[in-house]
Design a protein around this motif. Structure first.
Motif, PDB file in Angstrom:
ATOM      1  N   ILE A  76       0.807  -1.032  -0.005  1.00 46.28           N
ATOM      2  CA  ILE A  76       0.065   0.146  -0.080  1.00 46.28           C
ATOM      3  C   ILE A  76       0.795   1.246   0.166  1.00 46.28           C
ATOM      4  O   ILE A  76       1.978   1.287   0.883  1.00 46.28           O
ATOM      5  N   ARG A  77       0.555   2.205  -0.941  1.00 50.12           N
ATOM      6  CA  ARG A  77       1.482   3.269  -1.190  1.00 50.12           C
ATOM      7  C   ARG A  77       0.543   4.456  -0.616  1.00 50.12           C
ATOM      8  O   ARG A  77      -0.563   4.768  -0.956  1.00 50.12           O
ATOM      9  N   TYR A  78       1.264   5.286   0.423  1.00 51.87           N
ATOM     10  CA  TYR A  78       0.674   6.518   1.024  1.00 51.87           C
ATOM     11  C   TYR A  78       1.497   7.754   0.614  1.00 51.87           C
ATOM     12  O   TYR A  78       2.704   7.469   0.628  1.00 51.87           O
ATOM     13  N   GLY A  79       0.948   8.909   0.511  1.00 53.54           N
ATOM     14  CA  GLY A  79       1.490  10.068   0.529  1.00 53.54           C
ATOM     15  C   GLY A  79       2.094  10.661   1.742  1.00 53.54           C
ATOM     16  O   GLY A  79       1.093  10.313   2.787  1.00 53.54           O
ATOM     17  N   VAL A  80       3.074  11.171   2.069  1.00 49.58           N
ATOM     18  CA  VAL A  80       3.527  11.680   3.223  1.00 49.58           C
ATOM     19  C   VAL A  80       4.160  12.951   3.207  1.00 49.58           C
ATOM     20  O   VAL A  80       4.472  13.470   1.980  1.00 49.58           O
ATOM     21  N   ALA A  81       4.231  13.846   4.142  1.00 49.21           N
ATOM     22  CA  ALA A  81       5.067  14.957   4.422  1.00 49.21           C
ATOM     23  C   ALA A  81       6.065  14.457   5.132  1.00 49.21           C
ATOM     24  O   ALA A  81       6.282  13.542   6.157  1.00 49.21           O
ATOM     25  N   VAL A  82       7.390  14.968   5.031  1.00 47.92           N
ATOM     26  CA  VAL A  82       8.589  14.695   5.527  1.00 47.92           C
ATOM     27  C   VAL A  82       9.466  15.863   6.114  1.00 47.92           C
ATOM     28  O   VAL A  82       9.009  17.025   5.979  1.00 47.92           O
ATOM     29  N   GLY A  83      10.486  15.576   7.037  1.00 42.47           N
ATOM     30  CA  GLY A  83      11.394  16.374   7.657  1.00 42.47           C
ATOM     31  C   GLY A  83      12.089  17.369   6.475  1.00 42.47           C
ATOM     32  O   GLY A  83      12.390  17.059   5.446  1.00 42.47           O
ATOM     33  N   ASP A  84      11.999  18.697   6.744  1.00 43.90           N
ATOM     34  CA  ASP A  84      12.715  19.557   5.829  1.00 43.90           C
ATOM     35  C   ASP A  84      14.154  19.435   5.902  1.00 43.90           C
ATOM     36  O   ASP A  84      14.517  18.636   6.817  1.00 43.90           O
ATOM     37  N   GLU A  85      14.904  19.544   4.922  1.00 41.89           N
ATOM     38  CA  GLU A  85      16.461  19.216   4.922  1.00 41.89           C
ATOM     39  C   GLU A  85      17.169  19.415   6.152  1.00 41.89           C
ATOM     40  O   GLU A  85      17.817  18.605   6.416  1.00 41.89           O
ATOM     41  N   ALA A  86      16.861  20.528   6.811  1.00 46.04           N
ATOM     42  CA  ALA A  86      17.587  20.758   7.986  1.00 46.04           C
ATOM     43  C   ALA A  86      17.398  19.571   8.931  1.00 46.04           C
ATOM     44  O   ALA A  86      18.355  19.365   9.979  1.00 46.04           O
ATOM     45  N   TYR A  87      16.238  19.118   9.041  1.00 48.73           N
ATOM     46  CA  TYR A  87      15.509  18.144  10.232  1.00 48.73           C
ATOM     47  C   TYR A  87      15.200  16.837   9.810  1.00 48.73           C
ATOM     48  O   TYR A  87      15.133  15.930  10.648  1.00 48.73           O
ATOM     49  N   GLY A  88      15.756  16.465   8.566  1.00 47.74           N
ATOM     50  CA  GLY A  88      15.540  14.953   8.247  1.00 47.74           C
ATOM     51  C   GLY A  88      16.172  13.929   9.020  1.00 47.74           C
ATOM     52  O   GLY A  88      17.316  14.297   9.641  1.00 47.74           O
ATOM     53  N   TRP A  89      15.603  12.964   8.875  1.00 49.97           N
ATOM     54  CA  TRP A  89      16.397  11.698   9.501  1.00 49.97           C
ATOM     55  C   TRP A  89      16.107  10.685   8.474  1.00 49.97           C
ATOM     56  O   TRP A  89      14.944  10.456   8.009  1.00 49.97           O
TER      57      TRP A  89
END
Length: 157
Positions: free
Chosen positions: A46-59
């Motif tokens: 199952i594929r879901y759309g997400v929001a992610v961390g901006d570049e400075a805070y990504g993990w």
């Protein structure tokens, strides 16, 4: 007149062929594409759309789901309150930034402080806007929450 969609339809949830090669029950987050995949048996996902961390805070990395919560309280980490002194602990509910459900990611016995959670800003799905957490629409995070077991493997890349 056609009503405007809450978010870009390319981030809508749907069943598709597995492209991850991971074992069923695994969650894979592709931060560049802003997609989360939940692997099912029989080479499906199952594929879901997400929001992610901006570049400075990504993990990124591998973790496991060690806790699940419905309408969780939000306790912003010290690093976040240092950046934004106006953020405060918020009780669970519709106005809470963690939304309807949260999956807590751990590496070994250590809480990463990163979560897969709902959002009260569904219009931001598909963008890099968070402080590192993976945000989903509330309806999608409820669907994922109901499928995922504590101990599930999570890969964020």
């Amino acid at each position: 007149m056609v009503p405007k969609a809450e978010f870009d339809p390319q981030y809508a949830r749907y069943l598709t062929d597995d492209e991850t090669g991971e074992a069923p029950g695994t969650i894979v987050v592709d931060t560049k594409r802003r997609l989360l995949f939940y692997v099912l048996p029989n080479r499906k996902m199952i594929r879901y759309g997400v929001a992610v961390g901006d570049e400075a805070y990504g993990w990124s990395g591998a973790a496991t789901v060690q806790r699940k919560a419905e309408w969780p309280d939000w306790n912003p980490p010290a690093e976040m309150t240092a950046r934004w002194p106006h953020v405060r602990k918020t009780a669970g509910g519709p106005g809470n930034p963690l939304g309807a459900r949260a999956l807590y990611l751990f590496q070994g016995n250590k809480d990463t402080l990163y979560r897969i959670h709902g959002t009260n800003e569904p219009e931001k799905i598909g963008r890099a806007v968070s402080s590192g957490c993976i945000r989903m629409s509330n309806i999608d995070v409820i669907d994922l929450y109901n499928r995922v077991s504590v101990g599930a493997k999570v890969i964020v890349k």
